[in-house]
Motif scaffolding. Sequence first.
Motif, PDB file in Angstrom:
ATOM      1  N   ILE A 160       0.878  -1.240  -0.158  1.00  0.00           N
ATOM      2  CA  ILE A 160      -0.102  -0.140  -0.117  1.00  0.00           C
ATOM      3  C   ILE A 160       0.818   1.141  -0.064  1.00  0.00           C
ATOM      4  CG2 ILE A 160      -1.633   1.461   1.248  1.00  0.00           C
ATOM      5  CD1 ILE A 160      -3.020  -0.767  -0.069  1.00  0.00           C
ATOM      6  N   THR A 161       1.747   1.234   0.814  1.00  0.00           N
ATOM      7  CA  THR A 161       2.848   2.495   0.590  1.00  0.00           C
ATOM      8  C   THR A 161       4.106   2.413  -0.271  1.00  0.00           C
ATOM      9  OG1 THR A 161       4.392   1.612   2.631  1.00  0.00           O
ATOM     10  CG2 THR A 161       2.402   2.959   3.070  1.00  0.00           C
ATOM     11  N   GLY A 162       4.038   1.233  -1.080  1.00  0.00           N
ATOM     12  CA  GLY A 162       5.036   1.057  -1.982  1.00  0.00           C
ATOM     13  C   GLY A 162       4.974   2.032  -3.187  1.00  0.00           C
ATOM     14  N   ALA A 163       6.055   1.867  -4.007  1.00  0.00           N
ATOM     15  CA  ALA A 163       6.230   2.706  -5.352  1.00  0.00           C
ATOM     16  C   ALA A 163       5.112   2.491  -6.301  1.00  0.00           C
ATOM     17  CB  ALA A 163       7.443   2.540  -5.823  1.00  0.00           C
ATOM     18  N   ALA A 164       4.750   1.005  -6.495  1.00  0.00           N
ATOM     19  CA  ALA A 164       3.831   0.553  -7.634  1.00  0.00           C
ATOM     20  C   ALA A 164       2.428   1.037  -7.219  1.00  0.00           C
ATOM     21  CB  ALA A 164       3.851  -0.966  -7.808  1.00  0.00           C
ATOM     22  N   PHE A 165       2.045   0.807  -6.120  1.00  0.00           N
ATOM     23  CA  PHE A 165       0.677   1.319  -5.612  1.00  0.00           C
ATOM     24  C   PHE A 165       0.786   2.873  -5.613  1.00  0.00           C
ATOM     25  CE2 PHE A 165      -2.707   2.477  -2.708  1.00  0.00           C
ATOM     26  CZ  PHE A 165      -3.723   1.737  -3.334  1.00  0.00           C
ATOM     27  N   THR A 166       1.539   3.480  -5.042  1.00  0.00           N
ATOM     28  CA  THR A 166       1.297   4.774  -4.924  1.00  0.00           C
ATOM     29  C   THR A 166       1.569   5.436  -6.388  1.00  0.00           C
ATOM     30  OG1 THR A 166       2.913   5.025  -2.945  1.00  0.00           O
ATOM     31  CG2 THR A 166       2.675   6.996  -4.114  1.00  0.00           C
ATOM     32  N   THR A 167       2.239   5.197  -7.535  1.00  0.00           N
ATOM     33  CA  THR A 167       2.253   5.572  -8.714  1.00  0.00           C
ATOM     34  C   THR A 167       0.790   5.605  -9.343  1.00  0.00           C
ATOM     35  OG1 THR A 167       4.548   4.996  -8.979  1.00  0.00           O
ATOM     36  CG2 THR A 167       3.188   5.255 -11.032  1.00  0.00           C
ATOM     37  N   ALA A 181       7.753   6.644  -1.174  1.00  0.00           N
ATOM     38  CA  ALA A 181       7.061   6.707  -2.460  1.00  0.00           C
ATOM     39  C   ALA A 181       6.132   7.829  -2.359  1.00  0.00           C
ATOM     40  CB  ALA A 181       6.523   5.433  -2.662  1.00  0.00           C
ATOM     41  N   ILE A 182       5.395   7.951  -1.304  1.00  0.00           N
ATOM     42  CA  ILE A 182       4.240   8.850  -1.508  1.00  0.00           C
ATOM     43  C   ILE A 182       4.960  10.320  -1.296  1.00  0.00           C
ATOM     44  CG2 ILE A 182       2.319  10.008   0.103  1.00  0.00           C
ATOM     45  CD1 ILE A 182       2.064   6.904   1.141  1.00  0.00           C
ATOM     46  N   ARG A 183       6.168  10.595  -0.557  1.00  0.00           N
ATOM     47  CA  ARG A 183       6.804  11.673  -0.519  1.00  0.00           C
ATOM     48  C   ARG A 183       7.197  12.371  -1.721  1.00  0.00           C
ATOM     49  NH1 ARG A 183       9.244   9.992   5.446  1.00  0.00           N
ATOM     50  NH2 ARG A 183       7.729  11.087   6.601  1.00  0.00           N
ATOM     51  N   ALA A 184       7.497  11.195  -2.767  1.00  0.00           N
ATOM     52  CA  ALA A 184       8.178  11.735  -3.744  1.00  0.00           C
ATOM     53  C   ALA A 184       7.264  12.176  -4.888  1.00  0.00           C
ATOM     54  CB  ALA A 184       8.986  10.272  -4.514  1.00  0.00           C
ATOM     55  N   LEU A 185       5.896  11.464  -4.779  1.00  0.00           N
ATOM     56  CA  LEU A 185       5.004  11.929  -5.738  1.00  0.00           C
ATOM     57  C   LEU A 185       3.985  13.051  -5.378  1.00  0.00           C
ATOM     58  CD1 LEU A 185       4.136   8.356  -7.281  1.00  0.00           C
ATOM     59  CD2 LEU A 185       5.273  10.094  -8.456  1.00  0.00           C
ATOM     60  N   PHE A 186       4.100  13.021  -3.892  1.00  0.00           N
ATOM     61  CA  PHE A 186       3.152  14.145  -3.434  1.00  0.00           C
ATOM     62  C   PHE A 186       3.853  15.226  -2.473  1.00  0.00           C
ATOM     63  CE2 PHE A 186       0.638  10.320  -4.349  1.00  0.00           C
ATOM     64  CZ  PHE A 186      -0.549  10.787  -4.954  1.00  0.00           C
ATOM     65  N   PRO A 187       3.852  16.304  -3.106  1.00  0.00           N
ATOM     66  CA  PRO A 187       4.931  17.346  -2.216  1.00  0.00           C
ATOM     67  C   PRO A 187       4.103  17.900  -1.330  1.00  0.00           C
ATOM     68  CG  PRO A 187       4.177  18.272  -4.389  1.00  0.00           C
ATOM     69  CD  PRO A 187       3.622  16.926  -4.483  1.00  0.00           C
ATOM     70  N   HIS A 188       2.869  17.721  -1.017  1.00  0.00           N
ATOM     71  CA  HIS A 188       1.982  18.514  -0.031  1.00  0.00           C
ATOM     72  C   HIS A 188       1.376  17.616   0.829  1.00  0.00           C
ATOM     73  CE1 HIS A 188       2.410  22.564  -1.778  1.00  0.00           C
ATOM     74  NE2 HIS A 188       2.117  21.869  -3.018  1.00  0.00           N
ATOM     75  N   ARG A 189       1.584  17.277   2.096  1.00  0.00           N
ATOM     76  CA  ARG A 189       1.375  16.263   3.058  1.00  0.00           C
ATOM     77  C   ARG A 189       1.249  16.591   4.366  1.00  0.00           C
ATOM     78  NH1 ARG A 189       5.956  15.305   0.845  1.00  0.00           N
ATOM     79  NH2 ARG A 189       7.260  15.528   2.695  1.00  0.00           N
ATOM     80  N   ALA A 190       0.189  16.210   5.246  1.00  0.00           N
ATOM     81  CA  ALA A 190      -0.189  16.373   6.596  1.00  0.00           C
ATOM     82  C   ALA A 190      -0.536  15.074   7.056  1.00  0.00           C
ATOM     83  CB  ALA A 190      -1.284  17.302   6.735  1.00  0.00           C
TER      84      ALA A 190
END
Length: 246
Positions: free
Chosen positions: A158-165, A190-199
């Motif tokens: 779920i938090t991996g690169a394939a799913f996040t992509t 992986a999430i941080r790499a694709l989504f720059p805005h996070r909370a």
Amino acid sequence: MSNWLEVPASRRVRFGTAELRADAERPGGWLLTVNGIAQSYVDLDDPTFLELEYVRYLGYVVDALEPSDAPLDAVHVGGGGATFPRYLSAVRPGSRHLVIEADEALAEFVDEHLGLRSVPGLELRLGDGLTEIGSLPPASADLVIADAYEGLRLARGITGAAFTTEVARVLRPAGVYLLNLVGARHNLDAIRALFPHRALLDGDVFADYNGNQVLAASRVPLPLEAMRQRTGQAMPPARVCVDTPE
């Protein structure tokens, strides 16, 4: 938590034994557990009532999105009792929901007792989360909510690169990814790499918190001030922290 009647409905499902217990204090309230672990709380009479804290965190984010009454297209990875689709359909009429559930026996159990397929705008798809989300059209969802667990463990990948992509591909440019996180630290690279805005939203503002957290992630700025207004007015209070890599 409320008091539960002692006679549950139960069913053997993929990841253990599911039980439904009626809430003695709310006539329409039902608690769904798997192997004794709370999965969902559903109030059939009032779908805006959110008993479990992490589901309220999801609500704080969605309620802060403008326009506040606009229907949303949502993909829910992990169905449970469909608490959040019910909530969205109540507060944002016309919303559409694709619920992806890996546990067919659990989905049938919930449908039999809580009317899963009767939720307005809901389509149920049985299958693996990565496989099913990979079949969806690009830029077709406003929300992706990942709440997929095998017992106390987040479903693999779920938090991996394939799913996040795939999540990033399916979300519209201003879409929001919401992820329920429990317990130990998770690799969010992986999430941080694709989504720059996070909370991160969690519950105990006075001490270290080891329960559920909800990660909200987007490619556009999140409505942090509106989210903080909602969490600050909540009881019990919750907090919103910008996620930064350690």
